[in-house]
Write a protein that holds these residues in place. Structure first.
Motif, PDB file in Angstrom:
ATOM      1  N   LYS A  83      -5.588   2.497   0.216  1.00  0.00           N
ATOM      2  CA  LYS A  83      -5.763   1.887  -1.111  1.00  0.00           C
ATOM      3  C   LYS A  83      -5.855   0.366  -0.981  1.00  0.00           C
ATOM      4  CE  LYS A  83      -6.203   3.258  -4.721  1.00  0.00           C
ATOM      5  NZ  LYS A  83      -7.441   3.367  -5.530  1.00  0.00           N
ATOM      6  N   ILE A  84      -5.029  -0.223  -0.158  1.00  0.00           N
ATOM      7  CA  ILE A  84      -5.068  -1.668   0.066  1.00  0.00           C
ATOM      8  C   ILE A  84      -6.425  -2.069   0.646  1.00  0.00           C
ATOM      9  CG2 ILE A  84      -4.110  -3.560   1.462  1.00  0.00           C
ATOM     10  CD1 ILE A  84      -1.342  -2.169   1.109  1.00  0.00           C
ATOM     11  N   ALA A  85      -6.912  -1.311   1.621  1.00  0.00           N
ATOM     12  CA  ALA A  85      -8.223  -1.597   2.232  1.00  0.00           C
ATOM     13  C   ALA A  85      -9.346  -1.457   1.200  1.00  0.00           C
ATOM     14  CB  ALA A  85      -8.464  -0.664   3.417  1.00  0.00           C
ATOM     15  N   GLU A  86      -9.244  -0.438   0.346  1.00  0.00           N
ATOM     16  CA  GLU A  86     -10.271  -0.225  -0.692  1.00  0.00           C
ATOM     17  C   GLU A  86     -10.300  -1.407  -1.679  1.00  0.00           C
ATOM     18  OE1 GLU A  86     -11.475   0.572  -4.581  1.00  0.00           O
ATOM     19  OE2 GLU A  86      -9.478   1.376  -4.248  1.00  0.00           O
ATOM     20  N   ILE A  87      -9.129  -1.927  -2.034  1.00  0.00           N
ATOM     21  CA  ILE A  87      -9.058  -3.078  -2.940  1.00  0.00           C
ATOM     22  C   ILE A  87      -9.670  -4.311  -2.280  1.00  0.00           C
ATOM     23  CG2 ILE A  87      -7.456  -4.684  -4.073  1.00  0.00           C
ATOM     24  CD1 ILE A  87      -5.656  -2.177  -4.631  1.00  0.00           C
TER      25      ILE A  87
END
Length: 175
Positions: free
Chosen positions: A163-167
């Motif tokens: 999720k952090i990478a997607e953001i």
């Protein structure tokens, strides 16, 4: 006898009686019966003096007899004036866009931060600071709840890191 008096295409009087014998050559007299025109109107506005029927507004505008008010345009039916959209005002030169504005559809809107950066209106540091704020908001709303679930053992750490990478991918910084 009923007649109207016209000077320079403007109806200056509406009278009953005999037309004056001594009259100004600049004044035209027209004999009419039950005339329904308005004193002060341009005679060229009428299609029928007897009934007071005026030409359609579109024709009056085309002939230059009725000016279009600034910031207005004829409606689709050609029967009235309506406000121009902001975009139409820009196209007509009535509104000047600021450097950080653009036309989008019928509206003037602020350029995105990316567009401002690409146009040289904001620096790389200003743009990246904006991206940091976007990321922070997304982290709080989307990633932080997953982080709490990781701490409680409810989800895998890889889901939270994904999720952090997607953001970060959704809000990329400029290098």
């Amino acid at each position: 006898m009923e007649y109207i008096e016209i000077k320079s295409n403007i109806i200056t009087g509406h009278y009953c009686g005999a037309i004056p014998e001594k009259h100004d050559p600049a004044i035209e007299y027209r004999i009419v019966e039950n005339c329904a025109v308005n004193i002060g109107d341009d005679i060229r506005m009428y299609t029928d003096l007897q009934t007071g029927t005026k030409k359609p507004l579109t024709q009056l505008v085309e002939e230059g007899l009725v000016p279009v008010p600034e910031g207005k345009k004829l409606n689709e039916a050609g029967t009235d004036f309506v406000d121009m959209t902001e975009a139409e005002k820009v196209a007509a030169g009535l509104i000047q866009l600021k450097a950080d504005e653009k036309v989008e559809g019928a509206y003037v809107v602020k350029k995105t931060e990316k567009e401002q950066y690409d146009a040289g209106l904001i620096s790389k540091d200003e743009y990246n600071a904006f991206i940091d704020k976007q990321r922070e908001a997304a982290y709080r709303q989307e990633a932080d709840p997953l982080g709490m679930q990781v701490m409680r053992g409810e989800v895998e750490k890889t889901e939270w890191l994904a999720k952090i990478a997607e953001i970060k991918q959704r809000y990329p910084k400029v290098e």
